[in-house]
Design a protein around this motif. Structure first.
Motif, PDB file in Angstrom:
ATOM      1  N   GLU A 179     -48.309 -35.719  45.813  1.00  0.00           N
ATOM      2  CA  GLU A 179     -49.345 -35.400  46.793  1.00  0.00           C
ATOM      3  C   GLU A 179     -49.160 -33.994  47.360  1.00  0.00           C
ATOM      4  O   GLU A 179     -48.111 -33.647  47.907  1.00  0.00           O
ATOM      5  CB  GLU A 179     -49.321 -36.419  47.931  1.00  0.00           C
ATOM      6  N   GLY A 180     -50.170 -33.162  47.165  1.00  0.00           N
ATOM      7  CA  GLY A 180     -50.163 -31.808  47.695  1.00  0.00           C
ATOM      8  C   GLY A 180     -49.365 -30.803  46.877  1.00  0.00           C
ATOM      9  O   GLY A 180     -49.343 -29.623  47.210  1.00  0.00           O
ATOM     10  N   GLU A 181     -48.712 -31.254  45.802  1.00  0.00           N
ATOM     11  CA  GLU A 181     -47.899 -30.342  44.987  1.00  0.00           C
ATOM     12  C   GLU A 181     -48.628 -30.023  43.683  1.00  0.00           C
ATOM     13  O   GLU A 181     -49.038 -30.928  42.966  1.00  0.00           O
ATOM     14  CB  GLU A 181     -46.533 -30.964  44.669  1.00  0.00           C
ATOM     15  N   LYS A 182     -48.790 -28.751  43.384  1.00  0.00           N
ATOM     16  CA  LYS A 182     -49.505 -28.317  42.182  1.00  0.00           C
ATOM     17  C   LYS A 182     -48.586 -27.761  41.102  1.00  0.00           C
ATOM     18  O   LYS A 182     -49.025 -27.506  39.987  1.00  0.00           O
ATOM     19  CB  LYS A 182     -50.559 -27.254  42.540  1.00  0.00           C
ATOM     20  N   ASP A 183     -47.301 -27.559  41.408  1.00  0.00           N
ATOM     21  CA  ASP A 183     -46.388 -26.997  40.414  1.00  0.00           C
ATOM     22  C   ASP A 183     -46.082 -28.051  39.346  1.00  0.00           C
ATOM     23  O   ASP A 183     -45.447 -29.073  39.632  1.00  0.00           O
ATOM     24  CB  ASP A 183     -45.097 -26.520  41.070  1.00  0.00           C
ATOM     25  N   ILE A 184     -46.530 -27.790  38.126  1.00  0.00           N
ATOM     26  CA  ILE A 184     -46.411 -28.784  37.056  1.00  0.00           C
ATOM     27  C   ILE A 184     -44.957 -29.069  36.690  1.00  0.00           C
ATOM     28  O   ILE A 184     -44.595 -30.209  36.393  1.00  0.00           O
ATOM     29  CB  ILE A 184     -47.241 -28.380  35.815  1.00  0.00           C
ATOM     30  N   ILE A 185     -44.098 -28.057  36.730  1.00  0.00           N
ATOM     31  CA  ILE A 185     -42.687 -28.263  36.385  1.00  0.00           C
ATOM     32  C   ILE A 185     -42.014 -29.148  37.434  1.00  0.00           C
ATOM     33  O   ILE A 185     -41.293 -30.100  37.088  1.00  0.00           O
ATOM     34  CB  ILE A 185     -41.941 -26.916  36.240  1.00  0.00           C
ATOM     35  N   ALA A 186     -42.250 -28.878  38.692  1.00  0.00           N
ATOM     36  CA  ALA A 186     -41.683 -29.710  39.757  1.00  0.00           C
ATOM     37  C   ALA A 186     -42.183 -31.148  39.632  1.00  0.00           C
ATOM     38  O   ALA A 186     -41.410 -32.096  39.770  1.00  0.00           O
ATOM     39  CB  ALA A 186     -42.043 -29.132  41.126  1.00  0.00           C
ATOM     40  N   ASN A 187     -43.467 -31.306  39.360  1.00  0.00           N
ATOM     41  CA  ASN A 187     -44.042 -32.645  39.235  1.00  0.00           C
ATOM     42  C   ASN A 187     -43.495 -33.380  38.019  1.00  0.00           C
ATOM     43  O   ASN A 187     -43.194 -34.576  38.087  1.00  0.00           O
ATOM     44  CB  ASN A 187     -45.565 -32.568  39.212  1.00  0.00           C
ATOM     45  N   MET A 188     -43.341 -32.686  36.919  1.00  0.00           N
ATOM     46  CA  MET A 188     -42.767 -33.310  35.719  1.00  0.00           C
ATOM     47  C   MET A 188     -41.308 -33.716  35.966  1.00  0.00           C
ATOM     48  O   MET A 188     -40.864 -34.764  35.496  1.00  0.00           O
ATOM     49  CB  MET A 188     -42.858 -32.366  34.517  1.00  0.00           C
ATOM     50  N   VAL A 199     -50.555 -35.128  27.670  1.00  0.00           N
ATOM     51  CA  VAL A 199     -50.989 -34.698  28.998  1.00  0.00           C
ATOM     52  C   VAL A 199     -52.084 -33.663  28.762  1.00  0.00           C
ATOM     53  O   VAL A 199     -51.861 -32.682  28.047  1.00  0.00           O
ATOM     54  CB  VAL A 199     -49.824 -34.085  29.804  1.00  0.00           C
ATOM     55  N   LEU A 200     -53.251 -33.890  29.375  1.00  0.00           N
ATOM     56  CA  LEU A 200     -54.411 -33.042  29.119  1.00  0.00           C
ATOM     57  C   LEU A 200     -54.811 -32.206  30.330  1.00  0.00           C
ATOM     58  O   LEU A 200     -54.640 -32.637  31.469  1.00  0.00           O
ATOM     59  CB  LEU A 200     -55.616 -33.900  28.715  1.00  0.00           C
ATOM     60  N   LYS A 201     -55.355 -31.037  30.046  1.00  0.00           N
ATOM     61  CA  LYS A 201     -56.005 -30.207  31.056  1.00  0.00           C
ATOM     62  C   LYS A 201     -57.280 -29.678  30.420  1.00  0.00           C
ATOM     63  O   LYS A 201     -57.224 -29.048  29.351  1.00  0.00           O
ATOM     64  CB  LYS A 201     -55.111 -29.045  31.493  1.00  0.00           C
ATOM     65  N   ASN A 202     -58.407 -29.969  31.043  1.00  0.00           N
ATOM     66  CA  ASN A 202     -59.711 -29.567  30.501  1.00  0.00           C
ATOM     67  C   ASN A 202     -59.893 -30.012  29.056  1.00  0.00           C
ATOM     68  O   ASN A 202     -60.405 -29.268  28.220  1.00  0.00           O
ATOM     69  CB  ASN A 202     -59.904 -28.047  30.612  1.00  0.00           C
ATOM     70  N   GLY A 203     -59.412 -31.233  28.744  1.00  0.00           N
ATOM     71  CA  GLY A 203     -59.588 -31.798  27.407  1.00  0.00           C
ATOM     72  C   GLY A 203     -58.614 -31.290  26.364  1.00  0.00           C
ATOM     73  O   GLY A 203     -58.660 -31.722  25.215  1.00  0.00           O
ATOM     74  N   GLU A 204     -57.720 -30.385  26.738  1.00  0.00           N
ATOM     75  CA  GLU A 204     -56.732 -29.830  25.811  1.00  0.00           C
ATOM     76  C   GLU A 204     -55.347 -30.394  26.110  1.00  0.00           C
ATOM     77  O   GLU A 204     -54.968 -30.517  27.281  1.00  0.00           O
ATOM     78  CB  GLU A 204     -56.679 -28.304  25.936  1.00  0.00           C
ATOM     79  N   VAL A 205     -54.574 -30.685  25.070  1.00  0.00           N
ATOM     80  CA  VAL A 205     -53.201 -31.145  25.264  1.00  0.00           C
ATOM     81  C   VAL A 205     -52.350 -29.962  25.709  1.00  0.00           C
ATOM     82  O   VAL A 205     -52.298 -28.940  25.031  1.00  0.00           O
ATOM     83  CB  VAL A 205     -52.624 -31.767  23.973  1.00  0.00           C
ATOM     84  N   ILE A 206     -51.706 -30.122  26.882  1.00  0.00           N
ATOM     85  CA  ILE A 206     -50.836 -29.049  27.393  1.00  0.00           C
ATOM     86  C   ILE A 206     -49.367 -29.475  27.406  1.00  0.00           C
ATOM     87  O   ILE A 206     -48.482 -28.643  27.583  1.00  0.00           O
ATOM     88  CB  ILE A 206     -51.263 -28.588  28.798  1.00  0.00           C
ATOM     89  N   ASP A 225     -52.130 -39.916  34.194  1.00  0.00           N
ATOM     90  CA  ASP A 225     -53.405 -39.611  34.865  1.00  0.00           C
ATOM     91  C   ASP A 225     -53.165 -38.961  36.227  1.00  0.00           C
ATOM     92  O   ASP A 225     -53.856 -38.007  36.599  1.00  0.00           O
ATOM     93  CB  ASP A 225     -54.245 -40.876  35.030  1.00  0.00           C
ATOM     94  N   ILE A 226     -52.185 -39.471  36.970  1.00  0.00           N
ATOM     95  CA  ILE A 226     -51.860 -38.895  38.281  1.00  0.00           C
ATOM     96  C   ILE A 226     -51.345 -37.467  38.103  1.00  0.00           C
ATOM     97  O   ILE A 226     -51.726 -36.552  38.855  1.00  0.00           O
ATOM     98  CB  ILE A 226     -50.846 -39.784  39.023  1.00  0.00           C
ATOM     99  N   LEU A 227     -50.495 -37.249  37.107  1.00  0.00           N
ATOM    100  CA  LEU A 227     -50.011 -35.899  36.829  1.00  0.00           C
ATOM    101  C   LEU A 227     -51.181 -34.971  36.480  1.00  0.00           C
ATOM    102  O   LEU A 227     -51.261 -33.856  37.008  1.00  0.00           O
ATOM    103  CB  LEU A 227     -49.002 -35.908  35.679  1.00  0.00           C
ATOM    104  N   GLN A 228     -52.065 -35.423  35.638  1.00  0.00           N
ATOM    105  CA  GLN A 228     -53.213 -34.597  35.232  1.00  0.00           C
ATOM    106  C   GLN A 228     -54.082 -34.204  36.422  1.00  0.00           C
ATOM    107  O   GLN A 228     -54.580 -33.098  36.482  1.00  0.00           O
ATOM    108  CB  GLN A 228     -54.046 -35.340  34.169  1.00  0.00           C
ATOM    109  N   GLU A 229     -54.222 -35.123  37.378  1.00  0.00           N
ATOM    110  CA  GLU A 229     -55.015 -34.823  38.585  1.00  0.00           C
ATOM    111  C   GLU A 229     -54.364 -33.741  39.426  1.00  0.00           C
ATOM    112  O   GLU A 229     -55.052 -33.052  40.178  1.00  0.00           O
ATOM    113  CB  GLU A 229     -55.185 -36.097  39.422  1.00  0.00           C
ATOM    114  N   SER A 230     -53.043 -33.583  39.314  1.00  0.00           N
ATOM    115  CA  SER A 230     -52.333 -32.598  40.135  1.00  0.00           C
ATOM    116  C   SER A 230     -52.324 -31.200  39.508  1.00  0.00           C
ATOM    117  O   SER A 230     -51.898 -30.239  40.158  1.00  0.00           O
ATOM    118  CB  SER A 230     -50.886 -33.054  40.352  1.00  0.00           C
ATOM    119  N   ILE A 231     -52.783 -31.081  38.273  1.00  0.00           N
ATOM    120  CA  ILE A 231     -52.719 -29.792  37.572  1.00  0.00           C
ATOM    121  C   ILE A 231     -53.873 -28.892  38.004  1.00  0.00           C
ATOM    122  O   ILE A 231     -55.025 -29.302  38.020  1.00  0.00           O
ATOM    123  CB  ILE A 231     -52.768 -30.019  36.033  1.00  0.00           C
ATOM    124  N   ASP A 232     -53.531 -27.659  38.345  1.00  0.00           N
ATOM    125  CA  ASP A 232     -54.566 -26.659  38.699  1.00  0.00           C
ATOM    126  C   ASP A 232     -55.312 -26.210  37.462  1.00  0.00           C
ATOM    127  O   ASP A 232     -54.784 -26.046  36.412  1.00  0.00           O
ATOM    128  CB  ASP A 232     -53.911 -25.440  39.355  1.00  0.00           C
TER     129      ASP A 232
END
Length: 147
Positions: free
Chosen positions: A14-23, A107-114, A140-147
């Motif tokens: 919640e509130g965190e956008k850094d993908i590495i920290a979240n992963m 893990v997807l962002k804008n339909g692309e595997v990232i 899905d929760i991780l994907q929602e947190s990605i900028d």
């Protein structure tokens, strides 16, 4: 179990956008709550290959070509790979000889595997459709947190 993990994941991210920290937090959370696993973590797509990201477990392969092994197949196809016996999977990359089954979710962002979430087990047929569905909630929760 997965609904509890999903709630904890949502709270951690919640509130965190850094993908590495979240992963990193997701890897730790799954390692804490899942039984009979020996590796859990992420590989990130970089220049047409997968590069090791945050994980829990033994040291792992650093780079995996797209389309190679279970992780590369998941990244290439954009679909979850559920493998009961990795030794029967054509092109399997053995980072840990003790791993016998594996599940990998893209893990997807804008339909692309990232990236991919990869979990290994020393047991054969450790993962099933229930695991795939539960882990998809986390992804899905991780994907929602990605900028």
């Amino acid at each position: 179990m997965y609904s509890e993990i999903a709630m904890q994941t949502k709270s951690l991210l919640e509130g965190e956008k850094d993908i590495i920290a979240n992963m990193a937090n997701i890897s730790a959370l799954l390692n804490l709550h899942m039984s009979n696993i020996n590796w859990v973590g992420f590989y990130l797509v970089k220049k047409n290959e997968l590069v090791l990201g945050p994980f829990q477990g033994k040291p792992a392969c650093i780079r995996i070509p797209m389309g190679k092994g279970v992780c590369g197949s998941a990244a290439n196809s954009g679909t979850t790979q559920l493998v009961d016996d990795v030794h029967q999977f054509e092109g399997h990359i053995a980072c840990d000889a003790e791993s016998n089954s594996e599940i990998v979710l893209p893990v997807l962002k804008n339909g692309e595997v990232i990236a991919v979430l990869d979990i290994d087990s020393p047991l054969h047929a450790r993962f099933d459709d229930q695991d795939a569905a539960g882990l998809q909630l986390v992804v899905d929760i991780l994907q929602e947190s990605i900028d």
